[in-house]
Design an enzyme around this catalytic site. Structure first.
Site, PDB file in Angstrom:
ATOM      1  N   SER A 163      69.622 102.286  24.913  1.00 61.53           N
ATOM      2  CA  SER A 163      70.158 103.283  24.007  1.00 61.53           C
ATOM      3  C   SER A 163      70.148 104.670  24.652  1.00 61.53           C
ATOM      4  O   SER A 163      70.763 104.882  25.696  1.00 61.53           O
ATOM      5  CB  SER A 163      69.375 103.233  22.687  1.00 61.53           C
ATOM      6  OG  SER A 163      70.068 103.896  21.666  1.00 61.53           O
ATOM      7  N   ASP A 171      76.053  95.178  17.533  1.00 63.91           N
ATOM      8  CA  ASP A 171      75.236  96.391  17.595  1.00 63.91           C
ATOM      9  C   ASP A 171      75.780  97.392  16.589  1.00 63.91           C
ATOM     10  O   ASP A 171      76.898  97.899  16.741  1.00 63.91           O
ATOM     11  CB  ASP A 171      75.285  96.961  19.018  1.00 63.91           C
ATOM     12  CG  ASP A 171      74.318  98.107  19.251  1.00 63.91           C
ATOM     13  OD1 ASP A 171      74.103  98.913  18.323  1.00 63.91           O
ATOM     14  OD2 ASP A 171      73.786  98.207  20.377  1.00 63.91           O
ATOM     15  N   HIS A 207      71.225  96.005  18.040  1.00 64.84           N
ATOM     16  CA  HIS A 207      70.879  97.107  18.941  1.00 64.84           C
ATOM     17  C   HIS A 207      69.492  96.881  19.547  1.00 64.84           C
ATOM     18  O   HIS A 207      69.295  97.085  20.743  1.00 64.84           O
ATOM     19  CB  HIS A 207      70.908  98.420  18.162  1.00 64.84           C
ATOM     20  CG  HIS A 207      70.770  99.634  19.021  1.00 64.84           C
ATOM     21  ND1 HIS A 207      71.643  99.917  20.047  1.00 64.84           N
ATOM     22  CD2 HIS A 207      69.854 100.641  19.016  1.00 64.84           C
ATOM     23  CE1 HIS A 207      71.287 101.050  20.636  1.00 64.84           C
ATOM     24  NE2 HIS A 207      70.202 101.506  20.036  1.00 64.84           N
TER      25      HIS A 207
END
Length: 273
Positions: free
Chosen positions: A95, A224, A253
């Site tokens: 991320s 995601d 995610h």
């Protein structure tokens, strides 16, 4: 607690276990090095040296009021790599941490780096712009800031639900995982987390990705809900000189936690390959 001192004097906490080729893990917003527990233990047991730091303002690192942008995050990583004399390292970013890896390589080069992996990562850019029409509108990120400022503790109970796809039919809710996400988030500085939203959403990593000259594994779940795959991995892979793309059907995610067995296996194959 072990720390390194960044060039502006900020103390950055890190974990450093084992010996062998180093793997450096970069966490997402608003978490800590602890988010990599399932990878740290696995790769330690595979004979690697595993390192993970808390980004400035996050977790156990100093809660300073400045430097909450990607250039400084990358410089902090460079200070860590220099202090620990890391060579032939593999940098793995999730991320926001994926953006940090891209900016570190784009800004500091690959002299100390062998490979990199980007998991559910924010590059090339999350924000919708004229050049990135598939991105998310600024209203989404303004909403994050508004909710964080109004009631961070409550907001951090809500975010893990889509983060791990616990709102999808047939996905078992794991309360311990939700509570651990909340625990990590609440350890950090509210101001650092607030400013980091701009860093992860508005930073354009296009030129960083183009500069990277080591092999990169791009890993992304196609469900995601936090960083949509179409405007992230599918675009990043086109910019990398030596990129390999792996898309995981139905994965969320936070797939490094919920599907650690699969992610660890594929990371290991990439690193040893």
């Amino acid at each position: 607690m072990p720390t390194v001192t960044a060039k502006d004097g900020t103390e950055i906490f890190y974990k450093d276990w084992g010996s062998g080729q180093p793997i450096v893990f970069h966490h997402g917003w608003p978490l800590t090095a602890d988010d990599w527990d399932a990878q740290m233990l696995f790769f330690l047991q595979q004979g690697f040296r595993v390192i993970a730091h808390d980004r400035r303002g996050h977790g156990r690192s100093a809660q300073v009021s400045s430097g909450h942008e990607m250039d400084t995050y990358a410089d902090d990583v460079a200070a860590l790599a220099l202090a620990l004399d890391l060579r032939d390292a593999v940098h793995v970013g999730h991320s926001t941490g994926g953006g940090e890896v891209a900016r570190y390589l784009g800004r500091h080069g690959s002299a100390r780096v062998a490979k990199a992996a980007l998991l559910g990562a924010v590059p090339p850019i999350m924000l919708k712009t004229e050049a990135n029409p598939g991105g998310l509108p600024i209203d989404v990120f303004d909403g994050f800031r508004k909710q964080l400022a109004a009631n961070r503790a409550e907001f951090y109970k809500e975010v893990p639900i889509p983060f791990y796809n616990f709102n999808r039919d047939g996905v078992k809710r794991l309360d311990g995982v939700i509570e651990n996400w909340w625990r990590q988030g609440m350890m950090g500085s509210m101001q650092a987390h607030y400013e980091c939203i701009k860093a992860f959403s508005e930073t354009d990593f296009t030129e960083d990705l183009k500069k990277i000259d080591v092999p990169v594994l791009v890993m992304h779940g196609d469900d995601d809900q936090i960083v949509p795959v179409a405007d992230a991995a599918m675009l990043s892979i086109k910019l990398l000189k030596q990129g390999t793309l792996k898309i995981y059907p139905g994965f969320p995610h936070g797939m490094a936690t919920t599907h650690a067995d699969v992610i660890n296996r594929d990371l290991l194959a990439f690193i040893r390959g």
